[in-house]
Design a protein around this motif. Structure first.
Motif, PDB file in Angstrom:
ATOM      1  N   LYS A 156       0.868  -1.183   0.000  1.00  0.00           N
ATOM      2  CA  LYS A 156       0.000   0.000   0.000  1.00  0.00           C
ATOM      3  C   LYS A 156       0.900   1.225   0.000  1.00  0.00           C
ATOM      4  O   LYS A 156       2.112   1.100   0.249  1.00  0.00           O
ATOM      5  CB  LYS A 156      -0.948  -0.009   1.197  1.00  0.00           C
ATOM      6  CG  LYS A 156      -0.283  -0.042   2.550  1.00  0.00           C
ATOM      7  CD  LYS A 156      -1.279   0.148   3.697  1.00  0.00           C
ATOM      8  CE  LYS A 156      -2.579  -0.562   3.486  1.00  0.00           C
ATOM      9  NZ  LYS A 156      -3.564  -0.250   4.524  1.00  0.00           N
ATOM     10  N   PRO A 157       0.350   2.393  -0.304  1.00  0.00           N
ATOM     11  CA  PRO A 157       1.190   3.590  -0.326  1.00  0.00           C
ATOM     12  C   PRO A 157       1.965   3.756   0.981  1.00  0.00           C
ATOM     13  O   PRO A 157       1.387   3.779   2.060  1.00  0.00           O
ATOM     14  CB  PRO A 157       0.178   4.722  -0.532  1.00  0.00           C
ATOM     15  CG  PRO A 157      -0.952   4.078  -1.261  1.00  0.00           C
ATOM     16  CD  PRO A 157      -1.042   2.690  -0.705  1.00  0.00           C
ATOM     17  N   GLY A 158       3.271   3.832   0.860  1.00  0.00           N
ATOM     18  CA  GLY A 158       4.124   4.010   2.033  1.00  0.00           C
ATOM     19  C   GLY A 158       4.957   2.809   2.386  1.00  0.00           C
ATOM     20  O   GLY A 158       5.978   2.950   3.069  1.00  0.00           O
ATOM     21  N   GLY A 159       4.542   1.589   1.951  1.00  0.00           N
ATOM     22  CA  GLY A 159       5.350   0.444   2.341  1.00  0.00           C
ATOM     23  C   GLY A 159       4.863  -0.885   1.802  1.00  0.00           C
ATOM     24  O   GLY A 159       3.793  -0.980   1.195  1.00  0.00           O
ATOM     25  N   LYS A 160       5.665  -1.909   2.056  1.00  0.00           N
ATOM     26  CA  LYS A 160       5.364  -3.278   1.667  1.00  0.00           C
ATOM     27  C   LYS A 160       5.404  -4.173   2.902  1.00  0.00           C
ATOM     28  O   LYS A 160       6.069  -3.863   3.890  1.00  0.00           O
ATOM     29  CB  LYS A 160       6.390  -3.791   0.644  1.00  0.00           C
ATOM     30  CG  LYS A 160       6.469  -2.976  -0.631  1.00  0.00           C
ATOM     31  CD  LYS A 160       7.563  -3.502  -1.552  1.00  0.00           C
ATOM     32  CE  LYS A 160       7.639  -2.677  -2.820  1.00  0.00           C
ATOM     33  NZ  LYS A 160       8.714  -3.146  -3.743  1.00  0.00           N
ATOM     34  N   LEU A 161       4.685  -5.286   2.814  1.00  0.00           N
ATOM     35  CA  LEU A 161       4.640  -6.257   3.908  1.00  0.00           C
ATOM     36  C   LEU A 161       4.823  -7.658   3.350  1.00  0.00           C
ATOM     37  O   LEU A 161       4.233  -8.004   2.316  1.00  0.00           O
ATOM     38  CB  LEU A 161       3.299  -6.183   4.646  1.00  0.00           C
ATOM     39  CG  LEU A 161       2.942  -7.364   5.564  1.00  0.00           C
ATOM     40  CD1 LEU A 161       3.838  -7.376   6.803  1.00  0.00           C
ATOM     41  CD2 LEU A 161       1.466  -7.304   5.970  1.00  0.00           C
ATOM     42  N   TYR A 162       5.633  -8.459   4.056  1.00  0.00           N
ATOM     43  CA  TYR A 162       5.659  -9.892   3.772  1.00  0.00           C
ATOM     44  C   TYR A 162       5.343 -10.639   5.058  1.00  0.00           C
ATOM     45  O   TYR A 162       5.952 -10.392   6.105  1.00  0.00           O
ATOM     46  CB  TYR A 162       7.020 -10.358   3.240  1.00  0.00           C
ATOM     47  CG  TYR A 162       6.957 -11.797   2.764  1.00  0.00           C
ATOM     48  CD1 TYR A 162       6.496 -12.105   1.494  1.00  0.00           C
ATOM     49  CD2 TYR A 162       7.309 -12.856   3.607  1.00  0.00           C
ATOM     50  CE1 TYR A 162       6.403 -13.418   1.051  1.00  0.00           C
ATOM     51  CE2 TYR A 162       7.217 -14.169   3.181  1.00  0.00           C
ATOM     52  CZ  TYR A 162       6.764 -14.444   1.895  1.00  0.00           C
ATOM     53  OH  TYR A 162       6.654 -15.747   1.467  1.00  0.00           O
ATOM     54  N   VAL A 163       4.382 -11.588   4.969  1.00  0.00           N
ATOM     55  CA  VAL A 163       3.991 -12.415   6.112  1.00  0.00           C
ATOM     56  C   VAL A 163       4.535 -13.817   5.884  1.00  0.00           C
ATOM     57  O   VAL A 163       4.124 -14.513   4.955  1.00  0.00           O
ATOM     58  CB  VAL A 163       2.465 -12.452   6.293  1.00  0.00           C
ATOM     59  CG1 VAL A 163       2.109 -13.259   7.544  1.00  0.00           C
ATOM     60  CG2 VAL A 163       1.893 -11.039   6.386  1.00  0.00           C
ATOM     61  N   ASN A 164       5.446 -14.211   6.738  1.00  0.00           N
ATOM     62  CA  ASN A 164       6.108 -15.510   6.664  1.00  0.00           C
ATOM     63  C   ASN A 164       5.219 -16.577   7.314  1.00  0.00           C
ATOM     64  O   ASN A 164       4.585 -16.325   8.339  1.00  0.00           O
ATOM     65  CB  ASN A 164       7.463 -15.401   7.380  1.00  0.00           C
ATOM     66  CG  ASN A 164       8.241 -16.691   7.393  1.00  0.00           C
ATOM     67  OD1 ASN A 164       7.904 -17.615   8.110  1.00  0.00           O
ATOM     68  ND2 ASN A 164       9.312 -16.725   6.624  1.00  0.00           N
TER      69      ASN A 164
END
Length: 436
Positions: A401-409
Motif C-alpha cells: 500500500k502507499p508508504g510500504g510493503k509487507l511480507y507475512v512468513n
C-alpha cells in the motif's frame, strides 16, 4: 452489537459453541459409522462385541489423556518427541481434526437434503392440520418411513466418502506436511535503499514453536538449511516457545548455530508474552549474539551506507481468550522517532496487523509472522478458507500500500493441532535491490 464487541463475540462465544457442536456431533457420528462398518466386516456377534469394547476403551483413554490436561496450566512441554507424543498425542490430533472437519463436510453436503426433508415434513404436517377428514390416514402414512431411494443412497455414500477426506489429509499434514520446509526467495525493490545495500540478502525465520512436534533437532535442521542460503543478515520474527517457559533455553540454544556476516536480529511474539519470558528470553538471545529489538532500532552498515532496522514486541488491539498481554490502543506507539528519512526502514513485527500503521509512518518494508499462513489452509478451494483470516487480512505473502510493503512468513512450527496443509513451513530470503 457494537463493532468493538464483535471480535469478542466471535472468539469468545460463536466459535467455541460451534466447535463444541462439531466436536460432540462428530464423535457420535463417526463412532456410529464405525460400529456399522464393524457389523459388516467382523463375523460373529461375540467377536464384534469384544473388539468394539477394546476399541471403545482405547478411544476413551486417549480422549481423557489429551483433554483433561487442557484444564491445567500449560507446563512440561517436551523439546523432543516421546513415546506418548507419538502413540497418544499424534493419534488424538489426527482423530480430532478428521472427525470434526469430516463431520462438518457431511453436514454441509447433506444440508440441502435435510432442508428438503424438513420442508416435506412441514408440508405434510400442514396438510394434516387443514384436512381433518384425512388426518388419521396421513398420520399412518407418515409414521412409516419410506424406503430409501437410489438417489438418497448415492448421496449418503458420496457424503461419507467426502467426510473421510479430512482423515487422509490430517495424516499427511501430521506426518509430512509440517516438516516439508519450503524456501522462498524474492527480489525486493526499495526506493530509498542505499547503494551499499544493493543486492543485500536477508533470511527470515518465524514462529519456531519448539515442542514435541518441532523438536530441537528439527530446529537445528532448519538452522543448517538457512546457513546454506548464505544470507548477509538473519531476522527472527517471534514465537519461539509455545506455552512452557522452561523451553526457552532449548530454543535459543537450537537457534544459536545461525550465522550471517551482518548478524542476527529479532523481535518477540505473543507466545513470549503469554508465557512470561519476554525479558528472560531476550537476555538468553543477547548472550548468544542475537539482538532482540523491543521498540528499538539498529543501523546496519555496508559499503559506507546505513540501513535502519526496527523491532517491536507483539502488539494487538484485542485479547485472545484469557490472554491480555500485548494489547495496545494504537499500533507502533513510540516507533515514529525511530524511523529515519535518509535511508530505507525495515520493521520486524510479529503481528502483521501493524502494517497499516507502518505504511503511514513510511516504513519501507515490514516483516511479520503470527498466522502460520493459516497452518491448515484450503486456499485451493477458496482464498477465504484459512482460520487466520478471522484475525487478520494479511495471512501470507506479499501486501503493498502507499508508504510500504509487507511480507507475512508462514513460520516453521505449529500451534494447536501439529499439522500443516496448504501452508508448508517456510524460510524466506529477500534480495534487496534499488528501485529504478
Amino acid at each position: 452489537m457494537s463493532s468493538s464487541r464483535f471480535p469478542f463475540f466471535i472468539f469468545e462465544v460463536l466459535i467455541p459453541v460451534l466447535f463444541i457442536f462439531l466436536m460432540i456431533g462428530g464423535q457420535i457420528f463417526w463412532i456410529r459409522r464405525l460400529r456399522a462398518l464393524g457389523r459388516r466386516l467382523i463375523p460373529g456377534a461375540t467377536w464384534r462385541e469384544r473388539i468394539g469394547a477394546v476399541a471403545l476403551g482405547v478411544y476413551a483413554f486417549v480422549m481423557v489423556y489429551n483433554l483433561v490436561p487442557l484444564w491445567w496450566a500449560h507446563t512440561g512441554t517436551h523439546t523432543r518427541m516421546t513415546a506418548s507424543d507419538a502413540l497418544l498425542d499424534a493419534p488424538f490430533n489426527w482423530w480430532l481434526f478428521g472427525s470434526v472437519i469430516g463431520f462438518l463436510l457431511v453436514v454441509i453436503l447433506r444440508l440441502p437434503d435435510y432442508l428438503f426433508r424438513a420442508g416435506r415434513w412441514l408440508y405434510r404436517f400442514a396438510r394434516r392440520l387443514f384436512q381433518d377428514g384425512k388426518r388419521s390416514q396421513d398420520v399412518a402414512v407418515s409414521a412409516s418411513a419410506p424406503p430409501k431411494s437410489s438417489r438418497r443412497r448415492f448421496l449418503e455414500q458420496a457424503t461419507m466418502a467426502a467426510g473421510t477426506i479430512p482423515f487422509a489429509a490430517a495424516f499427511y499434514g501430521l506426518v509430512h506436511g509440517r516438516l516439508e520446509i519450503e524456501t522462498n526467495q524474492y527480489r525486493v525493490a526499495l526506493e530509498r535503499l542505499p547503494k551499499g545495500f544493493d543486492g543485500f540478502r536477508m533470511a527470515q525465520l518465524s514462529d519456531i514453536h519448539i515442542g514435541p512436534f518441532m523438536t530441537a533437532t528439527e530446529i537445528r535442521h532448519v538452522v543448517d538449511l538457512t546457513n546454506r542460503l548464505n544470507p548477509d543478515l538473519i531476522v527472527l520474527t517471534g514465537d519461539y516457545v509455545i506455552w512452557d517457559p522452561s523451553t526457552q533455553g532449548a530454543v535459543v540454544d537450537a537457534l544459536s548455530g545461525l550465522r550471517a556476516p551482518h548478524g542476527l536480529f529479532g523481535c518477540l511474539g505473543n507466545h513470549e508474552a503469554w508465557s512470561r519470558v519476554t525479558d528472560s528470553i531476550t537476555r538468553l538471545f543477547t548472550a548468544q549474539g542475537t539482538s532482540i529489538l523491543r521498540t528499538a532500532n539498529a543501523a546496519l552498515r555496508a559499503g559506507g551506507d546505513e540501513l535502519n532496522l526496527i523491532g517491536v514486541d507483539y502488539q494487538t488491539h484485542h485479547p485472545a481468550g484469557e490472554h491480555a498481554e500485548g494489547i495496545v490502543r494504537r499500533y507502533l506507539e513510540g516507533v515514529q522517532p525511530l524511523v529515519r528519512n535518509d535511508t530505507a526502514n525495515i520493521l520486524l513485527s510479529h503481528n502483521p496487523n501493524t502494517f497499516d500503521r507502518a505504511a503511514e509512518l513510511g516504513i519501507d518494508l515490514s516483516l511479520a509472522g503470527h498466522t502460520h499462513g493459516g497452518q491448515v489452509a484450503l486456499e485451493f478451494i477458496s482464498p477465504q478458507i484459512a482460520p487466520s483470516r478471522l484475525i487478520t487480512p494479511y495471512v501470507w505473502g506479499w501486501f503493498e500500500k502507499p508508504g510500504g510493503k509487507l511480507y507475512v512468513n508462514r513460520g516453521i512450527g505449529t500451534i494447536g493441532i501439529p499439522m500443516r496443509m496448504g501452508a508448508p513451513p517456510e524460510i524466506t530470503v529477500y534480495e534487496l535491490v534499488r528501485k529504478a
